[in-house]
Design an enzyme around this catalytic site. Structure first.
Site, PDB file in Angstrom:
ATOM      1  N   LYS A 116       0.716   4.192  -3.020  1.00 41.15           N
ATOM      2  CA  LYS A 116       0.077   5.731  -2.871  1.00 41.15           C
ATOM      3  C   LYS A 116       1.972   6.141  -2.527  1.00 41.15           C
ATOM      4  CE  LYS A 116      -3.869   4.983  -1.725  1.00 41.15           C
ATOM      5  NZ  LYS A 116      -4.949   5.970  -2.609  1.00 41.15           N
ATOM      6  N   TYR A 157       0.584  -1.178  -0.037  1.00 41.91           N
ATOM      7  CA  TYR A 157      -0.175   0.064   0.121  1.00 41.91           C
ATOM      8  C   TYR A 157       0.423   1.169   0.251  1.00 41.91           C
ATOM      9  CZ  TYR A 157      -3.588   3.375   1.327  1.00 41.91           C
ATOM     10  OH  TYR A 157      -4.842   4.084   2.011  1.00 41.91           O
TER      11      TYR A 157
END
Length: 263
Positions: free
Chosen positions: A158, A154
């Site tokens: 991002k 993640y």
């Protein structure tokens, strides 16, 4: 404050709940024509009905290139070119220490949190460029600049979103398309609800106890000692979508109560 977007057309992804839905409500209240999209068409249609009777909604799997093209065709057929695109869809993805996450975990997370936004923007970019005035806002995360060792897929995805936003901001600003990102931290959404439910089960505590221990142990710099509210993030997104943000480009606005330890 009048945001100067009355009559503008906006598409918000990840909009059946959470930050995306709160953003849709705020843009609609400011007079924008709003279109919502999310994976589950029935859920996003219900969400749209709660925003306003004139709000449109279409289901689409943004990890599927053909589905993104179909979404573009449906949106363009209904409202024409966009003025505003807010990319809010995403998942927490694979969690665990680096040595515990296999290729499938990495692939699912990067596919959803990085490649799906790439596809969405690629499909709608020609229309955004045509109008001479446009706003593109990505929802990133504090994790993009302050990675945590138990959710590195993640974090990496991002971080890629921030790089994508900055690169796009350099390419199209002179055409009137301004590109920015917003990075929330620990907002009260279905995503963090699920995280705290798992934590409560793992630690044998209550949901509120899980939040308190998470703040103490995992987010010590989040000075307000609470989860943020979706409206607090939507307000920043709406500003970046507005005519008031006419000199803001290539920026990352953190909405994190200080959770990122550096300025």
């Amino acid at each position: 404050m009048d945001l100067g977007i009355r009559g503008r057309t906006a598409l918000i992804s990840g909009a059946d709940s959470g930050i995306g839905l709160a953003t849709a409500r705020l843009l609609h209240a400011e007079g924008a024509r709003v279109v919502l999209t999310d994976l589950d068409e029935a859920a996003v249609v219900d969400a749209a009905a709660g925003v306003g009777g004139d709000v449109l909604a279409f289901g689409a799997d943004l990890t599927d290139a053909a589905a993104v093209e179909r979404l573009h065709e449906r949106v363009a057929g209904a409202v024409g070119d966009l003025d505003i695109l807010v990319q809010s869809a995403g998942i927490t993805g694979a969690q665990g220490l680096f040595h515990e996450i296999d290729d499938a975990g990495w692939s699912q997370t990067v596919e959803t949190d990085l490649l799906a936004p790439v596809r969405l923007v690629r499909a709608f970019l020609p229309g955004l460029r045509r109008g001479g005035w446009g706003r593109l806002v990505f929802v990133a995360s504090e994790d993009a600049v302050q990675p945590y060792d138990d959710e590195l897929p993640y974090c990496a995805a991002k971080a890629g979103i921030l790089a994508l936003a900055k690169g796009l901001s350099r390419s199209y600003a002179t055409e009137g398309l301004l590109v920015n990102a917003v990075s929330p931290a620990f907002i009260a959404t279905p995503m963090t609800d699920a995280m705290m439910t798992r934590r409560a089960e793992q630690t044998g505590t209550s949901f509120d106890g899980a939040i308190a221990s998470f703040l103490d142990e995992e987010r010590p710099y989040l000075e307000l000692k609470r989860r943020g509210q979706v409206d607090e993030v939507a307000a920043v997104i709406a500003f970046l979508c507005s005519d008031r943000a006419s000199f803001v480009n290539g920026s990352n606005y953190r909405v994190d109560a200080g959770s990122v330890a550096t300025i």
